[in-house]
Design a protein around this motif. Sequence first.
Motif, PDB file in Angstrom:
ATOM      1  N   ASN A  96      -6.454  25.008 -13.229  1.00  0.00           N
ATOM      2  CA  ASN A  96      -6.621  24.396 -11.917  1.00  0.00           C
ATOM      3  C   ASN A  96      -7.906  24.782 -11.215  1.00  0.00           C
ATOM      4  O   ASN A  96      -8.184  24.279 -10.121  1.00  0.00           O
ATOM      5  CB  ASN A  96      -5.429  24.765 -11.023  1.00  0.00           C
ATOM      6  N   HIS A  97      -8.680  25.673 -11.824  1.00  0.00           N
ATOM      7  CA  HIS A  97      -9.909  26.152 -11.187  1.00  0.00           C
ATOM      8  C   HIS A  97     -11.003  26.278 -12.237  1.00  0.00           C
ATOM      9  O   HIS A  97     -11.074  27.273 -12.975  1.00  0.00           O
ATOM     10  CB  HIS A  97      -9.673  27.502 -10.493  1.00  0.00           C
ATOM     11  N   HIS A  98     -11.835  25.264 -12.339  1.00  0.00           N
ATOM     12  CA  HIS A  98     -12.971  25.290 -13.263  1.00  0.00           C
ATOM     13  C   HIS A  98     -14.014  24.282 -12.810  1.00  0.00           C
ATOM     14  O   HIS A  98     -13.700  23.260 -12.192  1.00  0.00           O
ATOM     15  CB  HIS A  98     -12.529  25.015 -14.715  1.00  0.00           C
ATOM     16  N   TYR A  99     -15.268  24.609 -13.100  1.00  0.00           N
ATOM     17  CA  TYR A  99     -16.392  23.724 -12.811  1.00  0.00           C
ATOM     18  C   TYR A  99     -16.938  23.214 -14.138  1.00  0.00           C
ATOM     19  O   TYR A  99     -17.201  24.003 -15.052  1.00  0.00           O
ATOM     20  CB  TYR A  99     -17.510  24.456 -12.070  1.00  0.00           C
ATOM     21  N   ASP A 100     -17.150  21.883 -14.240  1.00  0.00           N
ATOM     22  CA  ASP A 100     -17.572  21.268 -15.491  1.00  0.00           C
ATOM     23  C   ASP A 100     -18.923  20.573 -15.323  1.00  0.00           C
ATOM     24  O   ASP A 100     -19.154  19.866 -14.336  1.00  0.00           O
ATOM     25  CB  ASP A 100     -16.543  20.226 -15.960  1.00  0.00           C
ATOM     26  N   LEU A 101     -19.787  20.775 -16.297  1.00  0.00           N
ATOM     27  CA  LEU A 101     -21.065  20.061 -16.397  1.00  0.00           C
ATOM     28  C   LEU A 101     -21.074  19.427 -17.773  1.00  0.00           C
ATOM     29  O   LEU A 101     -21.147  20.133 -18.784  1.00  0.00           O
ATOM     30  CB  LEU A 101     -22.237  21.024 -16.227  1.00  0.00           C
ATOM     31  N   ALA A 102     -20.965  18.100 -17.827  1.00  0.00           N
ATOM     32  CA  ALA A 102     -20.641  17.471 -19.102  1.00  0.00           C
ATOM     33  C   ALA A 102     -21.340  16.132 -19.284  1.00  0.00           C
ATOM     34  O   ALA A 102     -21.748  15.476 -18.320  1.00  0.00           O
ATOM     35  CB  ALA A 102     -19.131  17.270 -19.205  1.00  0.00           C
ATOM     36  N   VAL A 103     -21.453  15.756 -20.544  1.00  0.00           N
ATOM     37  CA  VAL A 103     -21.880  14.412 -20.936  1.00  0.00           C
ATOM     38  C   VAL A 103     -20.617  13.597 -21.214  1.00  0.00           C
ATOM     39  O   VAL A 103     -19.689  14.096 -21.867  1.00  0.00           O
ATOM     40  CB  VAL A 103     -22.763  14.451 -22.191  1.00  0.00           C
ATOM     41  N   GLN A 135     -24.963  16.806 -27.788  1.00  0.00           N
ATOM     42  CA  GLN A 135     -25.089  15.444 -28.320  1.00  0.00           C
ATOM     43  C   GLN A 135     -23.684  14.892 -28.528  1.00  0.00           C
ATOM     44  O   GLN A 135     -22.893  15.443 -29.282  1.00  0.00           O
ATOM     45  CB  GLN A 135     -25.871  15.437 -29.636  1.00  0.00           C
ATOM     46  N   LEU A 136     -23.383  13.810 -27.824  1.00  0.00           N
ATOM     47  CA  LEU A 136     -22.025  13.280 -27.769  1.00  0.00           C
ATOM     48  C   LEU A 136     -21.907  11.982 -28.557  1.00  0.00           C
ATOM     49  O   LEU A 136     -22.804  11.137 -28.512  1.00  0.00           O
ATOM     50  CB  LEU A 136     -21.637  13.022 -26.311  1.00  0.00           C
ATOM     51  N   THR A 137     -20.796  11.830 -29.268  1.00  0.00           N
ATOM     52  CA  THR A 137     -20.496  10.571 -29.930  1.00  0.00           C
ATOM     53  C   THR A 137     -19.578   9.713 -29.072  1.00  0.00           C
ATOM     54  O   THR A 137     -19.875   8.566 -28.753  1.00  0.00           O
ATOM     55  CB  THR A 137     -19.852  10.814 -31.304  1.00  0.00           C
ATOM     56  N   ASN A 138     -18.429  10.310 -28.684  1.00  0.00           N
ATOM     57  CA  ASN A 138     -17.489   9.611 -27.802  1.00  0.00           C
ATOM     58  C   ASN A 138     -16.830  10.618 -26.880  1.00  0.00           C
ATOM     59  O   ASN A 138     -16.880  11.825 -27.114  1.00  0.00           O
ATOM     60  CB  ASN A 138     -16.399   8.889 -28.621  1.00  0.00           C
ATOM     61  N   GLY A 139     -16.172  10.100 -25.821  1.00  0.00           N
ATOM     62  CA  GLY A 139     -15.392  10.967 -24.956  1.00  0.00           C
ATOM     63  C   GLY A 139     -16.229  11.755 -23.983  1.00  0.00           C
ATOM     64  O   GLY A 139     -17.155  11.225 -23.355  1.00  0.00           O
ATOM     65  N   GLU A 140     -15.929  13.059 -23.863  1.00  0.00           N
ATOM     66  CA  GLU A 140     -16.591  13.941 -22.908  1.00  0.00           C
ATOM     67  C   GLU A 140     -16.755  15.321 -23.519  1.00  0.00           C
ATOM     68  O   GLU A 140     -15.858  15.816 -24.215  1.00  0.00           O
ATOM     69  CB  GLU A 140     -15.757  14.041 -21.620  1.00  0.00           C
ATOM     70  N   ALA A 141     -17.902  15.943 -23.262  1.00  0.00           N
ATOM     71  CA  ALA A 141     -18.131  17.290 -23.786  1.00  0.00           C
ATOM     72  C   ALA A 141     -19.209  17.976 -22.965  1.00  0.00           C
ATOM     73  O   ALA A 141     -20.119  17.332 -22.440  1.00  0.00           O
ATOM     74  CB  ALA A 141     -18.549  17.240 -25.253  1.00  0.00           C
ATOM     75  N   GLY A 142     -19.112  19.286 -22.866  1.00  0.00           N
ATOM     76  CA  GLY A 142     -20.132  20.026 -22.137  1.00  0.00           C
ATOM     77  C   GLY A 142     -19.713  21.445 -21.848  1.00  0.00           C
ATOM     78  O   GLY A 142     -18.932  22.051 -22.581  1.00  0.00           O
ATOM     79  N   PHE A 143     -20.257  21.961 -20.739  1.00  0.00           N
ATOM     80  CA  PHE A 143     -19.959  23.304 -20.252  1.00  0.00           C
ATOM     81  C   PHE A 143     -18.742  23.276 -19.320  1.00  0.00           C
ATOM     82  O   PHE A 143     -18.546  22.317 -18.565  1.00  0.00           O
ATOM     83  CB  PHE A 143     -21.119  23.827 -19.396  1.00  0.00           C
ATOM     84  N   THR A 144     -17.988  24.341 -19.311  1.00  0.00           N
ATOM     85  CA  THR A 144     -17.062  24.586 -18.229  1.00  0.00           C
ATOM     86  C   THR A 144     -17.147  26.054 -17.818  1.00  0.00           C
ATOM     87  O   THR A 144     -17.286  26.936 -18.674  1.00  0.00           O
ATOM     88  CB  THR A 144     -15.614  24.228 -18.600  1.00  0.00           C
ATOM     89  N   LEU A 145     -17.138  26.302 -16.530  1.00  0.00           N
ATOM     90  CA  LEU A 145     -16.963  27.645 -15.986  1.00  0.00           C
ATOM     91  C   LEU A 145     -15.487  27.739 -15.656  1.00  0.00           C
ATOM     92  O   LEU A 145     -15.012  27.184 -14.665  1.00  0.00           O
ATOM     93  CB  LEU A 145     -17.839  27.843 -14.750  1.00  0.00           C
ATOM     94  N   TYR A 146     -14.756  28.424 -16.512  1.00  0.00           N
ATOM     95  CA  TYR A 146     -13.305  28.284 -16.548  1.00  0.00           C
ATOM     96  C   TYR A 146     -12.603  29.540 -16.054  1.00  0.00           C
ATOM     97  O   TYR A 146     -12.744  30.615 -16.641  1.00  0.00           O
ATOM     98  CB  TYR A 146     -12.868  27.986 -17.988  1.00  0.00           C
ATOM     99  N   MET A 147     -11.842  29.400 -14.951  1.00  0.00           N
ATOM    100  CA  MET A 147     -10.950  30.467 -14.504  1.00  0.00           C
ATOM    101  C   MET A 147      -9.522  30.183 -14.963  1.00  0.00           C
ATOM    102  O   MET A 147      -8.868  31.031 -15.553  1.00  0.00           O
ATOM    103  CB  MET A 147     -11.016  30.616 -12.985  1.00  0.00           C
ATOM    104  N   ASP A 148      -9.028  28.988 -14.698  1.00  0.00           N
ATOM    105  CA  ASP A 148      -7.731  28.566 -15.224  1.00  0.00           C
ATOM    106  C   ASP A 148      -7.686  27.048 -15.189  1.00  0.00           C
ATOM    107  O   ASP A 148      -8.668  26.394 -14.831  1.00  0.00           O
ATOM    108  CB  ASP A 148      -6.556  29.210 -14.461  1.00  0.00           C
TER     109      ASP A 148
END
Length: 496
Positions: A390-397, A375-388
């Motif tokens: 320069n290398h990450h996949y984001d699924l976000a609101v 549940q988001l108020t402002n900006g961006e937030a969500g999941f990240t599959l994070y390697m570093d």
Amino acid sequence: MKYNNPVIKGFYPDPSVCKAENTYYLVCSSFQYFPGVPIFESKDLINWKPIGHCLTRESQIQLGRVDSSGGVFAPTIRYNNGRFYMTTTNNSTHQNFYVWTDDIYGEWSEPIHVDQGGIDPDLYFEDGKVFFMSNGKDDNGIDGIVQCEIDIETGVKLSPSHSIWQGTGGRYLESPHMYKINGLYYLMASEGGTEYGHMVTYARGDSISGPFEAYPNNPVLTNRNLGGYELQGVGHGDLIQDNDGNWWMLHLGFRQIGRWLTFHHLGREVFLTPITFGEDGWFTAGHNGTTLTSFETDRISDEILQQEKKIYTFENTDWKLDWCYLRHPAYEHYLLRPDTVTLKGTEVTLDAAASPTFIGIRQRNFSAEISCDVQLTNGEAGFTLYMDENHHYDLAVCKDEHGYKVIERLNIGDIKSIEHKVDLGSNNHAALIIRASHERYSFFIHADGQDIPLGTAQTRYLSTEVAGGFTGVLIGLYACGEGSMAEFSKFKCVYH
């Protein structure tokens, strides 16, 4: 009984182990993540539970703006006269140091630095003396495993640093450990680089300072010639004797995404391999010098069951033990509760070598379903599959002037692309789902009773072979954007 490898799954590399009374304690590298150097405890060598970290204060380890795979390199843990010692390297500042504690469940001391270069330091205690080893150059500029005697109270060198062994000729001689077994000194190390050519080698001698005779059949342990074998990169080991007198090696290795697919993204993990001493005093390791995904052994009682946690939630994990931050966090941006977490974002994004608002847990197996409500108020937030960064996949609101939307963003090197969007209108809440397999991540939003697909991405682009470095994928919760605020709930990661 039969046990399965790895015994600790996910990004927990460079294991070192010691025993106190009848309990085993193990530490691993943590690089740019904080708190640093996770600690595990076991009674049987196959079931390990996290109990804390050695480096929990900013005064102990300077991470600052270190790049990914910088920071805390391979630690060694040792127990002597009722006290635990952990020595490691801050590779970003090129300093070797150690900390100590009398309570393994409590806080550790401030760092004590040793004026010897190299990485992968080791401590060896004998007859009131303490010897410090690392790889690198000695005081005369000679490469190899370098040793000096130190004052354990101050870290001051009591002898010159002297190169005692040059290995067997493999590149990147590292991770030295010294043992005295049946009157002989055994010096074990790794060579070949912590990649597909990784291997464990060793030598022995009558004196702690050598000369050392190399094991005639080195390497004693490696999977480097097992083409088409999913378990690779075996090396960086530490020996331990169990309560029945049997010897074992805890070491790292990694799992490829497929038999012929030479990519790994879960990071380097912890493996257990049996060690056997021959009548000539040399020891062998594993199955013909290799490690396996499972071993049948009578060294562990059939009454002991190897347990594996399959479901991770906010409620059944510990924020201080299972989760970690990128570098030094601003704690005021995190409100961690038993069933929800509220994150306050800043202008720092996941693409920066800094400390974004991020809290992550290691991905431990290839196949999983990961879900969370945001549940988001402002900006961006969500999941990240994070390697570093320069290398990450984001699924976000995220929110813009038109309202709220869910995005799937792929970050692969210099390519940063929003692949798909789903408009939410004025609805600031979304149920996000990621399904992971060996070769792909698939992204969904759950709405109106169904899972709406947003797209897929290959796991290989989050692998070490593509991204470089020494870490593995973390499942991260994040928020970014000045003034952003988000609440996460119903987190669940189910491994298949």
